[in-house]
Design a protein around this motif. Structure first.
Motif, PDB file in Angstrom:
ATOM      1  N   THR A   1       0.901  -1.263   0.051  1.00  0.00           N
ATOM      2  CA  THR A   1      -0.049  -0.020  -0.056  1.00  0.00           C
ATOM      3  C   THR A   1       0.682   1.253  -0.082  1.00  0.00           C
ATOM      4  OG1 THR A   1      -0.660  -1.074   2.059  1.00  0.00           O
ATOM      5  CG2 THR A   1      -2.282   0.190   0.794  1.00  0.00           C
ATOM      6  N   LEU A   2       1.939   1.451   0.849  1.00  0.00           N
ATOM      7  CA  LEU A   2       2.673   2.435   0.701  1.00  0.00           C
ATOM      8  C   LEU A   2       3.532   2.457  -0.519  1.00  0.00           C
ATOM      9  CD1 LEU A   2       4.325   1.643   4.026  1.00  0.00           C
ATOM     10  CD2 LEU A   2       2.882   3.876   3.710  1.00  0.00           C
TER      11      LEU A   2
ATOM     12  N   VAL B   1       2.051  22.872 -15.142  1.00  0.00           N
ATOM     13  CA  VAL B   1       2.568  24.154 -14.698  1.00  0.00           C
ATOM     14  C   VAL B   1       3.234  24.360 -16.221  1.00  0.00           C
ATOM     15  CG1 VAL B   1       4.407  25.663 -13.663  1.00  0.00           C
ATOM     16  CG2 VAL B   1       2.799  23.951 -12.519  1.00  0.00           C
TER      17      VAL B   1
ATOM     18  N   ASN C   1       2.096   1.711  -3.305  1.00  0.00           N
ATOM     19  CA  ASN C   1       1.103   2.622  -4.120  1.00  0.00           C
ATOM     20  C   ASN C   1       1.089   4.020  -3.951  1.00  0.00           C
ATOM     21  OD1 ASN C   1       0.644   0.219  -5.506  1.00  0.00           O
ATOM     22  ND2 ASN C   1      -1.168  -0.316  -4.295  1.00  0.00           N
ATOM     23  N   MET C   2       0.905   3.999  -2.460  1.00  0.00           N
ATOM     24  CA  MET C   2       0.578   5.596  -2.088  1.00  0.00           C
ATOM     25  C   MET C   2       1.948   6.645  -2.714  1.00  0.00           C
ATOM     26  SD  MET C   2       0.808   6.839   1.689  1.00  0.00           S
ATOM     27  CE  MET C   2       2.617   6.846   1.725  1.00  0.00           C
ATOM     28  N   PHE C   3       3.018   5.965  -2.716  1.00  0.00           N
ATOM     29  CA  PHE C   3       4.333   6.601  -2.999  1.00  0.00           C
ATOM     30  C   PHE C   3       4.180   6.783  -4.553  1.00  0.00           C
ATOM     31  CE2 PHE C   3       8.477   7.558  -3.995  1.00  0.00           C
ATOM     32  CZ  PHE C   3       8.761   8.468  -3.029  1.00  0.00           C
ATOM     33  N   LYS C   4       3.740   5.804  -5.115  1.00  0.00           N
ATOM     34  CA  LYS C   4       3.604   5.843  -6.570  1.00  0.00           C
ATOM     35  C   LYS C   4       2.642   6.985  -6.945  1.00  0.00           C
ATOM     36  CE  LYS C   4       4.111   1.625  -9.080  1.00  0.00           C
ATOM     37  NZ  LYS C   4       3.400   0.340  -9.248  1.00  0.00           N
ATOM     38  N   ASN C   5       1.420   7.081  -6.237  1.00  0.00           N
ATOM     39  CA  ASN C   5       0.438   8.104  -6.487  1.00  0.00           C
ATOM     40  C   ASN C   5       0.938   9.345  -6.569  1.00  0.00           C
ATOM     41  OD1 ASN C   5      -1.732   6.491  -7.087  1.00  0.00           O
ATOM     42  ND2 ASN C   5      -2.447   6.110  -5.076  1.00  0.00           N
ATOM     43  N   VAL C   6       1.556   9.376  -5.055  1.00  0.00           N
ATOM     44  CA  VAL C   6       2.172  10.922  -4.983  1.00  0.00           C
ATOM     45  C   VAL C   6       3.072  11.275  -6.012  1.00  0.00           C
ATOM     46  CG1 VAL C   6       3.578  12.203  -3.461  1.00  0.00           C
ATOM     47  CG2 VAL C   6       2.141  10.456  -2.341  1.00  0.00           C
ATOM     48  N   VAL C   7       3.806  10.343  -6.458  1.00  0.00           N
ATOM     49  CA  VAL C   7       4.831  10.860  -7.495  1.00  0.00           C
ATOM     50  C   VAL C   7       4.167  11.132  -8.706  1.00  0.00           C
ATOM     51  CG1 VAL C   7       6.627   9.675  -9.000  1.00  0.00           C
ATOM     52  CG2 VAL C   7       6.638   9.509  -6.601  1.00  0.00           C
TER      53      VAL C   7
ATOM     54  N   ILE D   1       1.185  12.248  -9.349  1.00  0.00           N
ATOM     55  CA  ILE D   1       0.597  13.503  -9.077  1.00  0.00           C
ATOM     56  C   ILE D   1       1.540  14.734  -9.199  1.00  0.00           C
ATOM     57  CG2 ILE D   1      -0.773  14.775  -7.434  1.00  0.00           C
ATOM     58  CD1 ILE D   1      -2.105  12.191  -6.640  1.00  0.00           C
ATOM     59  N   THR D   2       2.566  14.411  -8.539  1.00  0.00           N
ATOM     60  CA  THR D   2       3.503  15.607  -8.169  1.00  0.00           C
ATOM     61  C   THR D   2       3.969  15.982  -9.988  1.00  0.00           C
ATOM     62  OG1 THR D   2       4.118  14.499  -6.324  1.00  0.00           O
ATOM     63  CG2 THR D   2       5.350  16.569  -7.272  1.00  0.00           C
ATOM     64  N   PHE D   3       4.284  14.605 -10.494  1.00  0.00           N
ATOM     65  CA  PHE D   3       4.687  14.820 -11.822  1.00  0.00           C
ATOM     66  C   PHE D   3       3.875  15.457 -12.950  1.00  0.00           C
ATOM     67  CE2 PHE D   3       8.085  13.536 -14.349  1.00  0.00           C
ATOM     68  CZ  PHE D   3       7.679  13.270 -15.666  1.00  0.00           C
TER      69      PHE D   3
ATOM     70  N   PHE E   1       1.399  17.435 -12.045  1.00  0.00           N
ATOM     71  CA  PHE E   1       1.309  18.892 -11.665  1.00  0.00           C
ATOM     72  C   PHE E   1       2.372  19.639 -12.509  1.00  0.00           C
ATOM     73  CE2 PHE E   1      -1.815  20.499  -8.775  1.00  0.00           C
ATOM     74  CZ  PHE E   1      -2.725  19.284  -8.483  1.00  0.00           C
ATOM     75  N   THR E   2       3.513  19.033 -12.162  1.00  0.00           N
ATOM     76  CA  THR E   2       4.711  19.789 -12.731  1.00  0.00           C
ATOM     77  C   THR E   2       4.470  20.043 -14.141  1.00  0.00           C
ATOM     78  OG1 THR E   2       5.815  18.389 -11.273  1.00  0.00           O
ATOM     79  CG2 THR E   2       7.095  19.595 -12.689  1.00  0.00           C
TER      80      THR E   2
END
Lengths: 288, 452
Positions: free
Chosen positions: B2-3, B21, B5-11, B13-15, B17-18
């Motif tokens: 899960t972690l 921009v 996955n979570m990390f993947k998600n964060v990554v 999303i950040t990506f 977003f970047t």
């Protein structure tokens, strides 16, 4: 069973909370700072130095080199606390970041036009504030969100991610510079072309107030995909605006007359839509 | 798991977003400032006006008229200096084929930016019906179109009206082609000139003499509202201001002043005349109300005040005066108050005339052995000289305030020849200077308002 479920739920909750905090954090802190950083690039001043000849010279390549040089060093000292901590205690076999960059950088400065810089134009050696890099913040966020136990798995990933992000940022920065250069060059080509097509409405009164803003949309073959669009359309139909209408129509004729626009296909995304500001002031001399 | 996955998600999303921009920046469209352009005259194609039912009118066949009308329009537009009529020899399409909807590609191909098509037919009552269309060759749209009905003899006026409509549509200001000029026609020996009040179309056609030349006539001026002219004539050696009605042919003495009267000029509403009266060797400006013939004195100064001219809104009068030592231009309220000097350059300034557009005052500048035409703003700024010849005098404005007409005196040569006077025009750019054709020498031109 039951405790497993609870655990699962807890995990889900944690995940959700962390995820949202991250999301909010990234959007509030991360992105704006990225943006600020981007804007912080000293403005290249393409327009002034563009002589209308074949090759457009733009100021920024030097600046870019500087950015390129500076970045690796700047990166290391400052964000150390936030940024390097994870790398330090987490992995020794991970590829050291600073090394990776210089290898790539020299490739990025633009090949052809970069050399043709006019020596006159010295870019201000205004170093960007030693990268208070967004990356650091993002990394910090990521760091915080990461449970301490799961180190070894996430660690490599993070490394990758940061690299990816940085690559993206760098690439974008380079792209932006290239885009600016391309834009300046396109502007010069288009300006030269359209000025030759424009028959200035003669002798209009109030030449000060005859700025015509016009938008054209182009197909890949350079033809107009629709009629030129007046951005101050209302004014065309106002009473007592005959001179403005004349000026506007002359501008529309000019952009039509110039079609098709033979512009580099590779940069179509840049010239798909072009805004013009037609200003007869200089030609008419205000009020004379 | 899960972690991870979570990390993947964060990554991710950040990506994402970047990327967003930057995508925003990369897609910024190009904006181009165009501040220079072509000041060459606008290329325009004027086709002969065609007819479907050939007929012969009192002024010739419809074919002839169609050709002549196109010719007059082309000449009008050409003389304005703003248009370049394209030689019909270069046309790819025949005029007849272009009636319904022109093939614009054919007109773009010969470099034209605008196209005029037209037709004319004879009505059962003998009049001709003329219609024309002005096309934008690039947007492929009709810009304007008009239909007119008139006796065939008036074909020139029809053509001028069409020219006016085209000019107005393409420049944004009214035309001046359907206008007339009055001037003093001069013939005979230098010492004994015969001067006759004359009138003609703005292009020199339809020339007529209005007086027989027995009396000396000077300074004709058009009424801005009626087909009326004021002028000065010496009758029994006494100068008088006359009013002449073109429609009725009637001459009328405006006033029988005991003293010298000069330079009469109408107010914008046509109901007043402003002029100079000389009394005991001192000239001042007076205003006369035409319906009541009441005279009011506007200036009262020992200097010589002369050549008054109203602003188009009727609120101000410009004149010249030597009250400051040399002859300079002044502006005052039409009640005679607030007199202000506006000219300060080297040399002398004379005969100020306010533009019908209101934005400029034309004048004669005297200096360096030359008389030159010039303009300045009513506050005295922006002075520009438009001509540079030996002797140019007496400016008069076209009704749209874009062109000045004046008369030019040729210098004498060694054999004593020269000294002839001819009418000329120049537009506000100063580049489009043209001779106005007259049968004899001419002086003191005055431009009529647009005819109705």
């Amino acid at each position: 069973m039951g405790s497993d479920l609870v655990n699962e739920l807890k995990l889900g909750l944690i995940f959700s909370v962390v995820f949202h905090i991250t999301l909010v954090g990234v959007s509030v802190i991360g992105i704006p700072s990225l943006k600020r950083d981007f804007k912080g690039l000293p403005e290249p001043i393409p327009v002034e130095i563009v002589q209308i000849d074949d090759i457009t010279r733009v100021v920024e390549p030097k600046l870019e080199r500087e950015v390129a040089q500076e970045k690796p060093q700047a990166k290391t000292p400052k964000p150390k606390p936030a940024f390097q901590k994870p790398t330090e205690n987490l992995s020794k076999n991970a590829v050291p970041l600073p090394d990776a960059k210089p290898k790539e950088k020299p490739k990025t400065p633009p090949k052809k036009e970069a050399v043709r810089l006019k020596p006159k134009v010295t870019p201000k050696p205004k170093p960007r504030p030693p990268s208070k890099l967004d990356m650091g913040k993002i990394a910090a966020l990521i760091d915080r969100s990461k449970p301490k136990e799961e180190v070894s798995v996430a660690e490599v990933k993070e490394e990758d991610v940061i690299k990816k992000l940085e690559d993206a940022v760098r690439k974008n920065r380079v792209n932006a510079l290239e885009a600016r250069r391309a834009t300046a060059s396109l502007q010069a080509i288009i300006r030269q072309k359209v000025e030759a097509c424009w028959s200035v409405p003669a002798g209009a009164k109030d030449a000060d107030d005859l700025l015509v803003r016009l938008r054209i949309s182009l197909r890949l073959d350079g033809t107009l995909s629709r009629p030129p669009e007046f951005l101050d359309r209302d004014r065309l139909f106002e009473g007592g605006q005959e001179f403005y209408r004349t000026a506007a129509e002359s501008a529309a004729r000019a952009v039509r007359r110039c079609a098709p626009y033979d512009l580099p296909k590779g940069q179509y995304s840049l010239w798909r839509q072009i805004d013009f500001n037609f200003d007869p002031k200089e030609m008419l001399g205000s009020g004379e | 798991m899960t972690l991870k996955n979570m990390f993947k998600n964060v990554v991710t999303i950040t990506f994402v977003f970047t990327c967003f921009v930057f995508v925003g920046f990369a897609n910024a469209q190009i904006e181009v400032d165009i501040t220079r352009g072509n000041v060459e005259p606008l290329p325009i194609a004027i086709t002969n006006f065609v007819n479907e039912f050939p007929a012969t009118t009192r002024a010739g066949t419809l074919d002839e008229l169609g050709q002549k009308i196109a010719g007059v329009i082309a000449a009008d537009l050409y003389r304005s200096g703003l248009f370049r009529p394209i030689d019909p020899e270069a046309f790819i399409s025949s005029p007849r084929a272009e009636q319904v909807r022109p093939r614009f590609g054919n007109w773009r191909a010969i470099g034209s930016q605008a196209l005029i098509t037209g037709r004319l037919e004879q009505e059962s009552d003998g009049r001709v019906r003329v219609e024309f269309r002005l096309w934008d060759v690039f947007s492929e749209q009709q810009m304007t179109g008009l239909r007119m009905l008139a006796p065939s003899e008036n074909w020139r006026r029809i053509a001028h009206k069409i020219s006016d409509a085209i000019y107005a549509r393409l420049t944004g200001e009214s035309g001046y082609f359907d206008t007339r000029i009055v001037y003093i026609s001069e013939t005979g020996d230098k010492r004994e000139r015969i001067k006759r009040l004359s009138i003609m179309d703005q292009d020199g056609a339809n020339h007529q003499y209005l007086t027989n030349g027995e009396d000396l006539v000077l300074t004709p001026r058009f009424s801005p509202t009626r087909q009326e002219i004021t002028y000065m004539a010496y009758y029994n050696n006494t100068p008088r201001v006359y009013l002449f009605n073109i429609d009725t042919g009637k001459h009328e003495v405006l006033g029988d002043f005991p003293n010298m009267t000069f330079s009469p000029r109408f107010s914008p509403d046509g109901n007043k005349v402003v002029m100079t009266l000389a009394e005991n060797g001192n000239s001042d400006i007076y205003i006369m109300d035409l319906p009541t013939r009441e005279v009011t004195k506007l200036t009262n100064h020992p200097g010589i005040d002369t050549s008054p001219s109203f602003s188009p809104d009727g609120r101000y009068v410009t004149f010249n005066s030597d009250r400051g030592g040399s002859q300079q231009l002044y502006v005052m309220g039409s009640d005679g108050n607030n007199i202000e000097r506006i000219s300060f350059g080297a040399g002398r300034y004379a005969t100020p005339v306010w533009s019908p557009r209101g934005d400029l005052i034309a004048f004669t500048k005297i200096g360096n052995g030359k008389f030159r035409m010039g303009v300045m703003r009513p506050d005295g700024s922006g002075e520009r000289l438009l001509t540079d010849s030996y002797q140019d005098e007496s400016p008069t404005w076209s009704p749209n305030g874009r062109v000045l007409m004046f008369f030019r005196t040729e210098p004498y040569d060694r054999d004593g020849n020269g000294g002839g006077t001819l009418l000329w025009s120049v537009d506000l750019t100063g580049y489009n200077e043209r001779r106005v054709s007259t049968p004899n020498d001419g002086s003191d031109p005055a431009w009529s308002p647009i005819m109705r």
